[in-house]
Motif scaffolding. Sequence first.
Motif, mmCIF file in Angstrom:
data_model
loop_
_atom_site.group_PDB
_atom_site.id
_atom_site.type_symbol
_atom_site.label_atom_id
_atom_site.label_comp_id
_atom_site.label_asym_id
_atom_site.label_seq_id
_atom_site.Cartn_x
_atom_site.Cartn_y
_atom_site.Cartn_z
ATOM 1 N N ASP A 93 1.443 -5.910 3.482
ATOM 2 C CA ASP A 93 2.729 -6.430 3.946
ATOM 3 C C ASP A 93 3.711 -5.274 4.121
ATOM 4 O O ASP A 93 4.518 -5.267 5.041
ATOM 5 C CB ASP A 93 3.312 -7.417 2.929
ATOM 6 C CG ASP A 93 2.481 -8.673 2.804
ATOM 7 O OD1 ASP A 93 2.092 -9.214 3.842
ATOM 8 O OD2 ASP A 93 2.226 -9.106 1.662
ATOM 9 N N PHE A 94 3.632 -4.318 3.186
ATOM 10 C CA PHE A 94 4.498 -3.141 3.219
ATOM 11 C C PHE A 94 3.646 -1.890 3.012
ATOM 12 O O PHE A 94 2.762 -1.870 2.156
ATOM 13 C CB PHE A 94 5.564 -3.210 2.106
ATOM 14 C CG PHE A 94 6.523 -4.348 2.248
ATOM 15 C CD1 PHE A 94 7.654 -4.235 3.039
ATOM 16 C CD2 PHE A 94 6.291 -5.549 1.590
ATOM 17 C CE1 PHE A 94 8.543 -5.283 3.171
ATOM 18 C CE2 PHE A 94 7.172 -6.609 1.719
ATOM 19 C CZ PHE A 94 8.303 -6.480 2.517
ATOM 20 N N VAL A 95 3.927 -0.875 3.783
ATOM 21 C CA VAL A 95 3.241 0.407 3.655
ATOM 22 C C VAL A 95 4.291 1.467 3.351
ATOM 23 O O VAL A 95 5.195 1.711 4.150
ATOM 24 C CB VAL A 95 2.475 0.775 4.948
ATOM 25 C CG1 VAL A 95 1.787 2.130 4.789
ATOM 26 C CG2 VAL A 95 1.452 -0.301 5.282
ATOM 27 N N LEU A 96 4.187 2.087 2.181
ATOM 28 C CA LEU A 96 5.163 3.073 1.730
ATOM 29 C C LEU A 96 4.602 4.484 1.910
ATOM 30 O O LEU A 96 3.469 4.758 1.502
ATOM 31 C CB LEU A 96 5.512 2.845 0.250
ATOM 32 C CG LEU A 96 6.598 1.809 -0.066
ATOM 33 C CD1 LEU A 96 6.316 0.459 0.573
ATOM 34 C CD2 LEU A 96 6.764 1.662 -1.573
ATOM 35 N N TYR A 97 5.402 5.355 2.508
ATOM 36 C CA TYR A 97 4.963 6.733 2.754
ATOM 37 C C TYR A 97 6.175 7.645 2.738
ATOM 38 O O TYR A 97 7.327 7.203 2.771
ATOM 39 C CB TYR A 97 4.247 6.837 4.100
ATOM 40 C CG TYR A 97 5.182 6.670 5.283
ATOM 41 C CD1 TYR A 97 5.697 7.785 5.963
ATOM 42 C CD2 TYR A 97 5.589 5.408 5.704
ATOM 43 C CE1 TYR A 97 6.576 7.629 7.022
ATOM 44 C CE2 TYR A 97 6.474 5.248 6.757
ATOM 45 C CZ TYR A 97 6.966 6.357 7.409
ATOM 46 O OH TYR A 97 7.848 6.213 8.445
ATOM 47 N N VAL A 125 0.870 -1.177 0.000
ATOM 48 C CA VAL A 125 0.000 0.000 0.000
ATOM 49 C C VAL A 125 0.906 1.226 0.000
ATOM 50 O O VAL A 125 1.805 1.348 0.832
ATOM 51 C CB VAL A 125 -0.944 0.031 1.222
ATOM 52 C CG1 VAL A 125 -1.665 1.374 1.313
ATOM 53 C CG2 VAL A 125 -1.965 -1.096 1.116
ATOM 54 N N ALA A 126 0.691 2.105 -0.966
ATOM 55 C CA ALA A 126 1.492 3.323 -1.101
ATOM 56 C C ALA A 126 0.586 4.531 -0.916
ATOM 57 O O ALA A 126 -0.569 4.523 -1.362
ATOM 58 C CB ALA A 126 2.144 3.374 -2.480
ATOM 59 N N GLY A 174 -1.244 -2.691 10.071
ATOM 60 C CA GLY A 174 -1.399 -3.896 10.865
ATOM 61 C C GLY A 174 -0.098 -4.282 11.548
ATOM 62 O O GLY A 174 0.977 -3.789 11.190
ATOM 63 N N SER A 175 -0.199 -5.170 12.493
ATOM 64 C CA SER A 175 0.983 -5.544 13.270
ATOM 65 C C SER A 175 2.047 -6.226 12.415
ATOM 66 O O SER A 175 3.228 -6.202 12.747
ATOM 67 C CB SER A 175 0.573 -6.476 14.417
ATOM 68 O OG SER A 175 -0.052 -7.646 13.908
ATOM 69 N N ASP A 176 1.621 -6.845 11.303
ATOM 70 C CA ASP A 176 2.579 -7.541 10.440
ATOM 71 C C ASP A 176 3.103 -6.670 9.312
ATOM 72 O O ASP A 176 3.977 -7.080 8.552
ATOM 73 C CB ASP A 176 1.928 -8.790 9.833
ATOM 74 C CG ASP A 176 1.592 -9.830 10.892
ATOM 75 O OD1 ASP A 176 2.302 -9.869 11.911
ATOM 76 O OD2 ASP A 176 0.626 -10.582 10.698
ATOM 77 N N ALA A 177 2.567 -5.472 9.165
ATOM 78 C CA ALA A 177 2.978 -4.608 8.059
ATOM 79 C C ALA A 177 4.321 -3.948 8.361
ATOM 80 O O ALA A 177 4.577 -3.518 9.484
ATOM 81 C CB ALA A 177 1.923 -3.532 7.814
ATOM 82 N N LYS A 178 5.152 -3.852 7.341
ATOM 83 C CA LYS A 178 6.429 -3.171 7.495
ATOM 84 C C LYS A 178 6.289 -1.763 6.943
ATOM 85 O O LYS A 178 5.950 -1.571 5.770
ATOM 86 C CB LYS A 178 7.531 -3.921 6.748
ATOM 87 C CG LYS A 178 8.917 -3.298 6.934
ATOM 88 C CD LYS A 178 9.995 -4.157 6.301
ATOM 89 C CE LYS A 178 11.376 -3.543 6.503
ATOM 90 N NZ LYS A 178 11.753 -3.447 7.923
ATOM 91 N N LEU A 179 6.529 -0.766 7.770
ATOM 92 C CA LEU A 179 6.448 0.626 7.361
ATOM 93 C C LEU A 179 7.763 1.028 6.688
ATOM 94 O O LEU A 179 8.833 0.840 7.253
ATOM 95 C CB LEU A 179 6.179 1.524 8.567
ATOM 96 C CG LEU A 179 4.801 1.355 9.207
ATOM 97 C CD1 LEU A 179 4.808 1.881 10.632
ATOM 98 C CD2 LEU A 179 3.746 2.061 8.392
ATOM 99 N N VAL A 180 7.653 1.563 5.480
ATOM 100 C CA VAL A 180 8.845 1.914 4.712
ATOM 101 C C VAL A 180 8.768 3.387 4.317
ATOM 102 O O VAL A 180 7.882 3.802 3.577
ATOM 103 C CB VAL A 180 8.973 1.056 3.439
ATOM 104 C CG1 VAL A 180 10.263 1.403 2.700
ATOM 105 C CG2 VAL A 180 8.935 -0.427 3.785
ATOM 106 N N GLU A 181 9.711 4.162 4.830
ATOM 107 C CA GLU A 181 9.796 5.580 4.473
ATOM 108 C C GLU A 181 10.561 5.695 3.156
ATOM 109 O O GLU A 181 11.657 5.166 3.017
ATOM 110 C CB GLU A 181 10.523 6.337 5.584
ATOM 111 C CG GLU A 181 10.559 7.838 5.404
ATOM 112 C CD GLU A 181 11.240 8.538 6.576
ATOM 113 O OE1 GLU A 181 12.281 9.185 6.351
ATOM 114 O OE2 GLU A 181 10.735 8.413 7.708
ATOM 115 N N VAL A 182 9.948 6.373 2.171
ATOM 116 C CA VAL A 182 10.536 6.469 0.836
ATOM 117 C C VAL A 182 11.045 7.882 0.589
ATOM 118 O O VAL A 182 10.371 8.864 0.895
ATOM 119 C CB VAL A 182 9.500 6.096 -0.247
ATOM 120 C CG1 VAL A 182 10.117 6.181 -1.638
ATOM 121 C CG2 VAL A 182 8.950 4.695 0.003
ATOM 122 N N ASN A 183 12.252 7.963 0.039
ATOM 123 C CA ASN A 183 12.830 9.255 -0.331
ATOM 124 C C ASN A 183 12.291 9.637 -1.702
ATOM 125 O O ASN A 183 12.748 9.147 -2.727
ATOM 126 C CB ASN A 183 14.354 9.159 -0.364
ATOM 127 C CG ASN A 183 15.005 10.459 -0.802
ATOM 128 O OD1 ASN A 183 14.397 11.527 -0.746
ATOM 129 N ND2 ASN A 183 16.247 10.395 -1.247
#
Length: 267
Positions: free
Chosen positions: A92-96, A46-47, A111-120
């Motif tokens: 699974d991954f959340v991009l922001y 999810v982006a 969700g507890s299993d989602a990996k938060l990914v900060e994108v440049n």
Amino acid sequence: MARNRVRIASLLALTTALALTAGCGGSSDASSKDDGHPRGGAPVVVATTTWEGAFAKAAGAKDVKVIVPQSVQHAPDYDPKPSDLAAVADADFVLYAPFEPYAEKIKAAAGSDAKLVEVNLDNDAGKVTGEVARLGKLFGTESAAATWQKGFGTQYAGLQRELKAAWPGGKAPSVVTQVFTAWSAKMAGAQVVGTYGPEAVSAKQLSELSAKKPALVLDNAHMSTGTVLPDSGAEQVKIVNFPGKDLDLLPVYRDAAAAVKAALAKP
């Protein structure tokens, strides 16, 4: 009693069949736990915007949902709906991006299993290829990311050659650029004589930047405040940072190159 014995026997048979299936690796749930992703290793991403979404697609993600509609001119103004936040919980991954005002809402909804990914979020070619490689490693799609990088490098080099050939008199044009569109100046091989933004240009900046006598002003289409340097004689070029619904980054570069070439061709 005979009916109860038949029912118990049936339940035992069903339990045994399920256990055998699980033991043979037939359960999709079991396989998803092995690789950390549901759907047999295909990450659900999810982006927040098409920009992050395009990075994810370039990195090899197939299942990408974007929260902010592409039609929203200034993505940070968007207020996520409950349905948007529900989608985040299943990812699974959340991009922001950290500058997005709704980033905290997104992180809280994950969700507890989602990996938060900060994108440049920067369309500078070097930064883009670096982010795509990083995301490919996270997603487990390194091969797809490498293939995209190779194709991108070829097309980017071609656009650079086209832009250089369009320099008036064979000389690099002088430009003033908004801070988030500096990547387009770099692609064009332009001489950057000044930058502005993200705030509106002040009276002092207007005087200083106009005195540089730039040939072009590269303006951010998503944060435009109108004509940046009126009466300076500079040709203003609208640069779009966000990809479209197809989440394809390459048209962003092609469109920017076309806009700059058209401006350079004007007398």
